[in-house]
Design a protein around this motif. Structure first.
Motif, PDB file in Angstrom:
ATOM      1  N   ALA A 155     -22.023  25.124  10.377  1.00 34.92           N
ATOM      2  CA  ALA A 155     -21.857  25.361   8.947  1.00 34.92           C
ATOM      3  C   ALA A 155     -21.996  24.032   8.215  1.00 34.92           C
ATOM      4  CB  ALA A 155     -20.500  25.991   8.645  1.00 34.92           C
ATOM      5  N   VAL A 156     -22.551  24.096   7.017  1.00 28.61           N
ATOM      6  CA  VAL A 156     -22.653  22.928   6.150  1.00 28.61           C
ATOM      7  C   VAL A 156     -21.969  23.260   4.832  1.00 28.61           C
ATOM      8  CG1 VAL A 156     -24.206  21.439   4.838  1.00 28.61           C
ATOM      9  CG2 VAL A 156     -24.777  22.045   7.192  1.00 28.61           C
ATOM     10  N   LEU A 157     -20.986  22.449   4.472  1.00 28.63           N
ATOM     11  CA  LEU A 157     -20.331  22.563   3.173  1.00 28.63           C
ATOM     12  C   LEU A 157     -20.956  21.528   2.244  1.00 28.63           C
ATOM     13  CD1 LEU A 157     -18.176  23.304   1.064  1.00 28.63           C
ATOM     14  CD2 LEU A 157     -16.552  21.850   2.320  1.00 28.63           C
ATOM     15  N   LEU A 158     -21.622  22.009   1.207  1.00 32.31           N
ATOM     16  CA  LEU A 158     -22.254  21.123   0.244  1.00 32.31           C
ATOM     17  C   LEU A 158     -21.305  20.857  -0.905  1.00 32.31           C
ATOM     18  CD1 LEU A 158     -25.830  22.717  -0.033  1.00 32.31           C
ATOM     19  CD2 LEU A 158     -25.146  20.750   1.361  1.00 32.31           C
ATOM     20  N   GLY A 159     -21.127  19.579  -1.248  1.00 31.67           N
ATOM     21  CA  GLY A 159     -20.442  19.259  -2.486  1.00 31.67           C
ATOM     22  C   GLY A 159     -21.258  19.791  -3.651  1.00 31.67           C
ATOM     23  N   PRO A 160     -20.879  19.486  -4.877  1.00 33.02           N
ATOM     24  CA  PRO A 160     -21.512  20.114  -6.045  1.00 33.02           C
ATOM     25  C   PRO A 160     -23.037  19.974  -6.060  1.00 33.02           C
ATOM     26  CG  PRO A 160     -19.588  18.880  -6.720  1.00 33.02           C
ATOM     27  CD  PRO A 160     -19.816  18.543  -5.286  1.00 33.02           C
ATOM     28  N   PHE A 179     -21.020  26.607  -0.648  1.00 31.30           N
ATOM     29  CA  PHE A 179     -21.160  25.877  -1.909  1.00 31.30           C
ATOM     30  C   PHE A 179     -19.788  25.473  -2.434  1.00 31.30           C
ATOM     31  CE2 PHE A 179     -25.438  27.201  -4.098  1.00 31.30           C
ATOM     32  CZ  PHE A 179     -26.144  26.561  -3.096  1.00 31.30           C
ATOM     33  N   ASP A 180     -19.785  24.418  -3.219  1.00 26.56           N
ATOM     34  CA  ASP A 180     -18.585  23.934  -3.896  1.00 26.56           C
ATOM     35  C   ASP A 180     -18.560  24.551  -5.293  1.00 26.56           C
ATOM     36  OD1 ASP A 180     -16.360  22.477  -4.640  1.00 26.56           O
ATOM     37  OD2 ASP A 180     -17.144  20.565  -3.925  1.00 26.56           O
ATOM     38  N   GLY A 181     -17.596  25.421  -5.562  1.00 31.60           N
ATOM     39  CA  GLY A 181     -17.490  26.095  -6.843  1.00 31.60           C
ATOM     40  C   GLY A 181     -16.457  25.423  -7.731  1.00 31.60           C
ATOM     41  N   VAL A 182     -16.934  24.728  -8.746  1.00 33.91           N
ATOM     42  CA  VAL A 182     -16.020  24.035  -9.653  1.00 33.91           C
ATOM     43  C   VAL A 182     -15.762  24.972 -10.834  1.00 33.91           C
ATOM     44  CG1 VAL A 182     -15.576  21.880 -10.895  1.00 33.91           C
ATOM     45  CG2 VAL A 182     -17.125  21.898  -8.919  1.00 33.91           C
ATOM     46  N   PHE A 183     -14.788  25.860 -10.655  1.00 36.97           N
ATOM     47  CA  PHE A 183     -14.533  26.911 -11.636  1.00 36.97           C
ATOM     48  C   PHE A 183     -13.251  26.686 -12.437  1.00 36.97           C
ATOM     49  CE2 PHE A 183     -16.899  29.336  -8.210  1.00 36.97           C
ATOM     50  CZ  PHE A 183     -18.100  29.337  -8.891  1.00 36.97           C
TER      51      PHE A 183
END
Length: 387
Positions: free
Chosen positions: A51-56, A99-103
């Motif tokens: 898995a790859v977690l991408l910052g914004p 994805f990084d969700g900046v909500f």
């Protein structure tokens, strides 16, 4: 079967990793830098991650956490076609993309200003807080999450979820899961009541900052009693949900800078032998260093460009990580294992991680000369002693 049960995450900060300008003086032209990151996917597989977690990744004015448009890839990275190609390339290799969700907040100059409270986030004038009581904000977040899940991502990290009401997610997530029932949703919790938030919000996991802090500071200060206490707290959480565990991320001083490379190996051994969904922050597996500072460019050192070619200086650490990841893969039950401390002193500690069917690995840590031994019913699985 949940994605998280077998997930080992490689966490990367894309704008930094591809060498994009972080604080441009004017709007940057479209530059196709994402293919550079696509080129690292084989390396991710070789490490043993899936898995790859991408910052914004969305259009923003500077560091990515000041979103301008949730439906547009930041032109410093590329465009939607580049991102879809990245997701498809990852899928071809059995890698899930998060994805990084900046909500919680957006740029104060974004298209969403009518949806904000008028207040700034944690005193940052460039960050306007979204008004989570507005139905339009709920609709927006549902649409954004669904839009990118439709394009193939596996789940979301919810930035600053600790600042958002759990009821917001209790309304939003069922709507997202109508179409994507298997999406994995993990929230950033720096402080607060973790179990209560998970149960009230419906998110799947949280960032285990308590364990992160206990790992590095117990190794740094020669105080394994701190780790013992926190593993007890960790076990209480594990009875309700499986946290996302880490020893490094985009917001903290690199583990090798915090405690040195030798003790950082012990930190990695703990990460891969206790319950949780573990993530590696890009470069930690190479011994990258970097200190977080409290100024406008204070995160730059911990969010560096990836080199065109890795130095051989970090190969020994990479090989150790590969061994620990392989150990984790051979004992997949460790994801939900309970951990029991069997002996503890300031600089010596032993614990057992135990599966629901009686599986067991024992871990012995010593600090005077940093060392770790991991065994499975007496059979040695891993050994490291600092030179």
């Amino acid at each position: 079967m949940s994605f998280a049960e077998h997930a080992i995450i490689w966490h990367v900060y894309p704008l930094g990793a591809v060498g994009a300008p972080i604080r441009p003086e004017a709007s940057e032209p479209l530059t196709h830098r994402l293919p550079t990151l696509t080129g690292w996917l084989d390396y991710v597989v070789e490490l043993g991650c899936n898995a790859v977690l991408l910052g914004p990744v969305f259009t923003s004015t500077s560091h990515g956490y000041d979103t301008e448009d949730f439906f547009e890839i930041d032109p410093r990275l590329g465009d939607e076609a580049d991102m879809v190609a990245f997701i498809e390339a990852a899928q071809q290799r059995g890698i899930g993309v998060l994805f990084d969700g900046v909500f919680n907040h957006v740029s104060s100059t974004s298209r969403y200003t009518e949806l904000t409270t008028g207040g700034s986030f944690e005193g940052h004038d460039i960050l306007a807080e979204l008004d989570h009581s507005k139905p339009e904000v709920k609709d927006l977040v549902v649409d954004v999450m669904t839009y990118w899940l439709d394009r193939g991502i596996t789940g979301w990290r919810l930035d600053a979820v600790y600042a958002m009401p759990p009821e917001f997610w209790a309304d939003v997530l069922p709507r997202v899961r109508e179409k994507h029932p298997d999406a994995w949703i993990m929230g950033e919790m720096i402080h607060g009541e973790y179990v209560e938030y998970v149960e009230e919000s419906g998110i799947d996991s949280i960032t285990q900052y308590e364990l992160w802090k206990a790992i590095w500071s117990s190794l740094k200060d020669g105080n394994f009693f701190e780790l013992e206490w926190t593993l007890g707290r960790h076990q209480e959480m594990m009875e309700h949900f499986v946290p996302q565990t880490f020893i490094g991320n985009h917001d903290v001083t690199r583990i090798a800078s915090q405690i040195g490379q030798e003790k950082a190996i012990l930190a990695a051994a703990i990460l891969f032998t206790v319950g949780g969904t573990p993530s590696i922050y890009y470069g930690d597996e190479q011994g990258f260093t970097g200190v977080k500072e409290d100024n406008i460019a204070g995160d730059d050192a911990i969010r560096p460009p990836l080199p065109e070619e890795l130095s051989n200086l970090g190969k020994w650490i990479e090989n150790i990580y590969k061994g620990l990841i392989a150990l984790r893969r051979q004992h997949p039950w460790l994801h939900s294992a309970r951990t029991e401390v069997t002996s503890v002193d300031n600089e010596v500690m032993s614990y057992a991680s135990i599966g629901s069917d009686g599986q067991r690995v024992d871990v012995h840590l010593e600090l005077q000369v940093p060392s770790v031994i991991i065994t499975d019913h007496g059979t040695e699985l891993f050994r490291y002693t600092a030179n």
